[in-house]
Design a protein around this motif. Structure first.
Motif, PDB file in Angstrom:
ATOM      1  N   SER A  29       0.870  -1.176   0.000  1.00  0.00           N
ATOM      2  CA  SER A  29       0.000   0.000   0.000  1.00  0.00           C
ATOM      3  C   SER A  29       0.894   1.209   0.000  1.00  0.00           C
ATOM      4  O   SER A  29       2.111   1.108   0.138  1.00  0.00           O
ATOM      5  N   SER A  30       0.294   2.385  -0.148  1.00  0.00           N
ATOM      6  CA  SER A  30       1.097   3.603  -0.178  1.00  0.00           C
ATOM      7  C   SER A  30       1.814   3.803   1.157  1.00  0.00           C
ATOM      8  O   SER A  30       2.941   4.281   1.203  1.00  0.00           O
ATOM      9  N   ILE A  31       1.144   3.425   2.267  1.00  0.00           N
ATOM     10  CA  ILE A  31       1.781   3.566   3.581  1.00  0.00           C
ATOM     11  C   ILE A  31       3.000   2.664   3.660  1.00  0.00           C
ATOM     12  O   ILE A  31       4.057   3.050   4.144  1.00  0.00           O
ATOM     13  N   GLN A  32       2.867   1.442   3.166  1.00  0.00           N
ATOM     14  CA  GLN A  32       3.992   0.512   3.213  1.00  0.00           C
ATOM     15  C   GLN A  32       5.120   0.954   2.285  1.00  0.00           C
ATOM     16  O   GLN A  32       6.293   0.767   2.597  1.00  0.00           O
ATOM     17  N   GLU A  33       4.752   1.554   1.144  1.00  0.00           N
ATOM     18  CA  GLU A  33       5.788   2.100   0.258  1.00  0.00           C
ATOM     19  C   GLU A  33       6.541   3.218   0.977  1.00  0.00           C
ATOM     20  O   GLU A  33       7.761   3.346   0.861  1.00  0.00           O
ATOM     21  N   THR A  59      11.635   6.014  15.518  1.00  0.00           N
ATOM     22  CA  THR A  59      10.570   5.919  16.524  1.00  0.00           C
ATOM     23  C   THR A  59       9.415   5.047  16.058  1.00  0.00           C
ATOM     24  O   THR A  59       8.876   4.254  16.836  1.00  0.00           O
ATOM     25  N   THR A  60       9.045   5.181  14.803  1.00  0.00           N
ATOM     26  CA  THR A  60       7.906   4.397  14.293  1.00  0.00           C
ATOM     27  C   THR A  60       8.314   3.009  13.819  1.00  0.00           C
ATOM     28  O   THR A  60       7.534   2.058  13.951  1.00  0.00           O
ATOM     29  N   GLN A  61       9.521   2.868  13.273  1.00  0.00           N
ATOM     30  CA  GLN A  61       9.868   1.620  12.582  1.00  0.00           C
ATOM     31  C   GLN A  61      10.525   0.560  13.460  1.00  0.00           C
ATOM     32  O   GLN A  61      10.221  -0.633  13.333  1.00  0.00           O
ATOM     33  N   ILE A  62      11.445   0.962  14.351  1.00  0.00           N
ATOM     34  CA  ILE A  62      12.193  -0.047  15.117  1.00  0.00           C
ATOM     35  C   ILE A  62      11.263  -0.939  15.943  1.00  0.00           C
ATOM     36  O   ILE A  62      11.414  -2.168  15.926  1.00  0.00           O
ATOM     37  N   PRO A  63      10.246  -0.394  16.655  1.00  0.00           N
ATOM     38  CA  PRO A  63       9.327  -1.298  17.373  1.00  0.00           C
ATOM     39  C   PRO A  63       8.620  -2.282  16.434  1.00  0.00           C
ATOM     40  O   PRO A  63       8.436  -3.455  16.787  1.00  0.00           O
ATOM     41  N   GLN A  91      -0.763   6.447  17.033  1.00  0.00           N
ATOM     42  CA  GLN A  91      -1.785   6.517  15.981  1.00  0.00           C
ATOM     43  C   GLN A  91      -1.180   6.208  14.623  1.00  0.00           C
ATOM     44  O   GLN A  91      -1.767   5.468  13.825  1.00  0.00           O
ATOM     45  N   ARG A  92       0.002   6.745  14.362  1.00  0.00           N
ATOM     46  CA  ARG A  92       0.666   6.527  13.078  1.00  0.00           C
ATOM     47  C   ARG A  92       1.055   5.057  12.903  1.00  0.00           C
ATOM     48  O   ARG A  92       0.837   4.468  11.839  1.00  0.00           O
ATOM     49  N   VAL A  93       1.622   4.457  13.940  1.00  0.00           N
ATOM     50  CA  VAL A  93       2.065   3.061  13.832  1.00  0.00           C
ATOM     51  C   VAL A  93       0.858   2.124  13.684  1.00  0.00           C
ATOM     52  O   VAL A  93       0.897   1.160  12.908  1.00  0.00           O
ATOM     53  N   ALA A  94      -0.235   2.410  14.394  1.00  0.00           N
ATOM     54  CA  ALA A  94      -1.459   1.605  14.243  1.00  0.00           C
ATOM     55  C   ALA A  94      -1.960   1.685  12.804  1.00  0.00           C
ATOM     56  O   ALA A  94      -2.380   0.681  12.210  1.00  0.00           O
ATOM     57  N   GLU A  95      -1.883   2.885  12.221  1.00  0.00           N
ATOM     58  CA  GLU A  95      -2.303   3.076  10.826  1.00  0.00           C
ATOM     59  C   GLU A  95      -1.416   2.257   9.887  1.00  0.00           C
ATOM     60  O   GLU A  95      -1.889   1.598   8.963  1.00  0.00           O
ATOM     61  N   GLU A  96      -0.094   2.286  10.149  1.00  0.00           N
ATOM     62  CA  GLU A  96       0.842   1.524   9.317  1.00  0.00           C
ATOM     63  C   GLU A  96       0.589   0.027   9.422  1.00  0.00           C
ATOM     64  O   GLU A  96       0.764  -0.716   8.449  1.00  0.00           O
ATOM     65  N   LYS A  97       0.185  -0.439  10.608  1.00  0.00           N
ATOM     66  CA  LYS A  97      -0.075  -1.866  10.800  1.00  0.00           C
ATOM     67  C   LYS A  97      -1.499  -2.243  10.389  1.00  0.00           C
ATOM     68  O   LYS A  97      -1.902  -3.405  10.508  1.00  0.00           O
ATOM     69  N   LYS A  98      -2.265  -1.249   9.935  1.00  0.00           N
ATOM     70  CA  LYS A  98      -3.686  -1.466   9.588  1.00  0.00           C
ATOM     71  C   LYS A  98      -4.423  -2.118  10.756  1.00  0.00           C
ATOM     72  O   LYS A  98      -5.196  -3.062  10.598  1.00  0.00           O
ATOM     73  N   ALA A  99      -4.119  -1.604  11.952  1.00  0.00           N
ATOM     74  CA  ALA A  99      -4.708  -2.160  13.179  1.00  0.00           C
ATOM     75  C   ALA A  99      -5.498  -1.074  13.892  1.00  0.00           C
ATOM     76  O   ALA A  99      -5.168   0.113  13.811  1.00  0.00           O
ATOM     77  N   GLU A 100      -6.524  -1.493  14.588  1.00  0.00           N
ATOM     78  CA  GLU A 100      -7.302  -0.551  15.384  1.00  0.00           C
ATOM     79  C   GLU A 100      -6.451  -0.090  16.571  1.00  0.00           C
ATOM     80  O   GLU A 100      -5.842  -0.908  17.263  1.00  0.00           O
ATOM     81  N   LEU A 101      -6.408   1.221  16.789  1.00  0.00           N
ATOM     82  CA  LEU A 101      -5.620   1.755  17.898  1.00  0.00           C
ATOM     83  C   LEU A 101      -6.126   1.176  19.215  1.00  0.00           C
ATOM     84  O   LEU A 101      -7.327   1.180  19.483  1.00  0.00           O
ATOM     85  N   GLY A 102      -5.197   0.663  20.024  1.00  0.00           N
ATOM     86  CA  GLY A 102      -5.597   0.043  21.288  1.00  0.00           C
ATOM     87  C   GLY A 102      -5.547  -1.471  21.224  1.00  0.00           C
ATOM     88  O   GLY A 102      -5.652  -2.141  22.253  1.00  0.00           O
ATOM     89  N   LYS A 103      -5.395  -2.035  20.023  1.00  0.00           N
ATOM     90  CA  LYS A 103      -5.264  -3.500  19.891  1.00  0.00           C
ATOM     91  C   LYS A 103      -3.770  -3.842  19.826  1.00  0.00           C
ATOM     92  O   LYS A 103      -3.090  -3.821  20.830  1.00  0.00           O
TER      93      LYS A 103
END
Length: 670
Positions: free
Chosen positions: A31-35, A70-74, A103-115
């Motif tokens: 996806s564009s986020i993954q690119e 910050t977003t990628q290493i975890p 919020q950004r990392v949840a979006e990148e993982k296509k996951a609901e925030l809090g899961k």
């Protein structure tokens, strides 16, 4: 201005990670986020980062702003299963950063925030049993360590933005290091510690974490020309204003400017001046859009700083140090660095906290300069001479060496750490500061000295609240005055950024709108009136707009109040209201704020009762045009004068009730 040589990316330290290997073993959706993830400078080093972390107990990672650390290493560690079944904790010094990055990392993982990805900040928890990557403020992880010193829930702790050296971060360094050691002794799964920053004293951090290897990540830093003032500037705000129009006149539009100032009042004044001058010069210069940026600003106005600039227009952002590291603003070509910042300082000799405008460190100046080189080559105008810069301290003094340690000592005692002077601090605070903090806690009734300093039953209850000890003491005193409901509201408002919005262009309108809330008894009761009115209209958006109330901060205060109320219920405090009896409220406030008291002198000035320091009532206070005989205040702000902020009218007898031995002793001395 004289020009300094261009600043480029600093040389690599230890291991430079730049291989082009590695794809996710769990697979990444196209996806564009993954690119975008793959386009980050950190991506080619993915495999090497995982290998280095797998091989080491502790790792220090230097990654320029924009590298993606910050977003990628975890995510890399979770995708590779390095965390095994445990959680990955990622600490941030600021709540805003913890929330927005989660919020950004949840979006990148296509996951609901809090899961899969969640966050935990003071008074707001967005996690679940499914959470594996948890962004949190350093203070929240510290509170978890009080309940579980070995941090069993986590297999990896990432201490991000380590260079900021907040009080909580510095204690956390010692706590996680101790957890790592104790888990090895107990035969528990090992705890990996990763320390990350854009800039810091690498050798000091490596030594502290048992000679941890240092990894260096390439970033997106373009060359930045640095210009110094040819002579010292007596008025840095005026110099910044002149520099804005110098750049605007000489450089093409659509190249935006970021100006660093120290606080809301300076920023609003500068924004008004730029707009007025631009209006007077309309037709002779290209159009300007001016955007203030500071924490107390309503979110919809903050967002304007991040919006794309219209064609043919230059955007000027006037910001506090919030723009140094926490946020990225696109389009910045020029940075104007005044070299000043507002910092919290504590004087052990006087026992008073001050907010004071001071010089930045060289490390901070470098961070600010880097803002101009994020997307293309840029320029930084430093409004100080090169000789002045050479005299700046290399790094920011750690907060633990310049702040009141009462909250630190309380938390450490709650963690079971009693030998505080010999705790494994990276940079030890002064013995004088530790003694003064212990004395303050003793006066508040939180500690007692037997064979060694230990928490009293009251102190244990105070440690349950994520607040300054004096505010915890105020809440716990409310049961004696039957006003807990009102005190919770006031303390909640004192625990968030200002709920009062004072735009420079509508100052008179804002003052007129606020008059109906003002109490002659002071700012705390005024805040209570605002809270009651806000709740009375169910948080109506239009009401907030009409009354110049920051709706976002009011919502945060409501959330804070809810959690403080839950803690109070857990501690079995009676949830009583005193109705219109504001005397009970003011007496209760005196029980925690008695050290912040001042009396009116014959000359018309105020003196603090603790150390006879001359202070004045801040112009924003409800009591500014009054001269009550005795007041308590929440904080001091040092500018041209030393101002008291958030004041309350009191009776001096209440101070003797709050701390009879202390004020008896003070009376004898004076």
């Amino acid at each position: 201005m004289k020009m300094k040589e261009e600043l480029k990316s600093p040389p690599a330290k230890r291991k430079r990670l730049s291989d082009h290997e590695g794809t996710s073993p769990r697979g990444l959706p196209c996806s564009s986020i993954q690119e975008e993830r793959r386009s980050l400078p950190i991506f080619p080093a993915r495999r090497r980062i995982i290998q280095e972390i797998q091989m080491s107990r502790s790792v220090v990672i230097i990654g320029e702003t924009g590298s993606g650390k910050t977003t990628q290493i975890p995510q890399y560690l979770w995708e590779a299963g390095v965390n095994r079944s445990g959680m990955i904790a990622v600490t941030q010094p600021r709540r805003v950063a913890a929330i927005t990055v989660a919020q950004r990392v949840a979006e990148e993982k296509k996951a609901e925030l809090g899961k899969l990805v969640g966050y935990s900040v003071r008074f707001d928890d967005m996690t679940s049993p499914q959470t594996k990557i948890k962004y949190m403020t350093d203070g929240m992880l510290l509170r978890e360590a009080i309940m579980d010193p070995t941090l069993k829930r986590y297999n990896i702790v990432i201490l991000d933005e380590a260079h900021e050296r907040t009080i909580h971060t510095d204690i956390l360094f010692g706590v996680v290091k101790s957890s790592q050691r104790n888990r090895i002794k107990a035969g528990l799964p090992p705890l990996k510690i990763i320390v990350m920053s854009a800039t810091m004293d690498v050798d000091q951090f490596s030594r502290y974490f048992n000679k941890a290897p240092v990894l260096y990540l390439e970033g997106r830093q373009f060359p930045v020309q640095v210009f110094y003032s040819s002579e010292e500037q007596s008025d840095y705000v005026f110099s910044a204003l002149v520099t804005v129009f110098q750049i605007h006149k000489e450089e093409p539009p659509e190249q935006d400017i970021l100006v660093f100032l120290t606080g809301q009042e300076e920023i609003e004044s500068m924004v008004k001046s730029i707009r007025d001058i631009a209006r007077d010069m309309e037709g002779r210069i290209p159009p300007l859009v001016v955007c203030p940026l500071y924490a107390a600003l309503p979110s919809q106005i903050q967002l304007r700083a991040f919006q794309a600039t219209p064609k043919g227009v230059r955007k000027v952002i006037v910001s506090t140090n919030i723009a140094e590291t926490s946020v990225t603003i696109h389009g910045i070509k020029f940075v104007i660095d005044t070299g000043m910042v507002k910092a919290k300082l504590f004087s052990p000799s006087s026992g008073l906290d001050l907010l004071k405008v001071v010089r930045v460190s060289k490390a901070q100046a470098l961070q600010r300069t880097g803002r101009a080189g994020r997307e293309a080559s840029g320029a930084c105008y430093r409004l100080y001479t090169e000789d002045e810069f050479d005299r700046f301290s290399p790094n920011t003094v750690p907060e633990i060496q310049r702040c009141n340690l009462a909250g630190v000592v309380l938390q450490m005692l709650a963690l079971g750490i009693q030998d505080i002077p010999n705790f494994d601090f990276m940079d030890k605070p002064s013995m004088e500061s530790i003694i003064k903090a212990t004395e303050q806690l003793h006066l508040l009734g939180a500690v007692e000295k037997k064979e060694q300093i230990q928490l009293t039953p009251l102190g244990k209850k105070m440690a349950a609240f994520p607040l300054e000890p004096r505010l915890s003491r105020v809440i716990l005193s409310a049961k004696d005055y039957g006003c807990l409901e009102e005190i919770l509201s006031i303390v909640s408002l004192l625990s968030v950024e200002s709920v009062l919005f004072n735009p420079h262009s509508k100052k008179e309108e804002a003052l007129a709108a606020r008059r109906k809330f003002i109490s002659s008894e002071g700012d705390h009761i005024t805040l209570l009136n605002i809270f009651k009115a806000y709740r009375g209209v169910n948080g109506n958006k239009q009401w907030c707009h009409d009354n110049f109330i920051n709706m976002r901060n009011m919502k945060t205060a409501m959330s804070v109040r809810k959690q403080l109320r839950e803690i109070s219920v857990r501690l079995e405090l009676p949830l009583q209201s005193c109705g219109l009896d504001t005397t009970s409220i003011r007496k209760c406030l005196s029980m925690g704020l008695f050290l912040n008291s001042a009396e009116l002198q014959k000359e018309g000035e105020y003196c603090t009762l603790t150390n006879r320091k001359t202070v004045a009532i801040h112009p924003s206070s409800a009591l500014f045009r009054c001269k009550p005989a005795y007041v308590i205040f929440s904080e001091l702000l040092q500018t041209s004068k030393c101002y008291m902020r958030d004041l309350c009218v009191i009776d001096p007898d209440w101070l003797h009730e709050a701390a009879p031995m202390y004020f008896k002793r003070k009376k004898m001395k004076t």
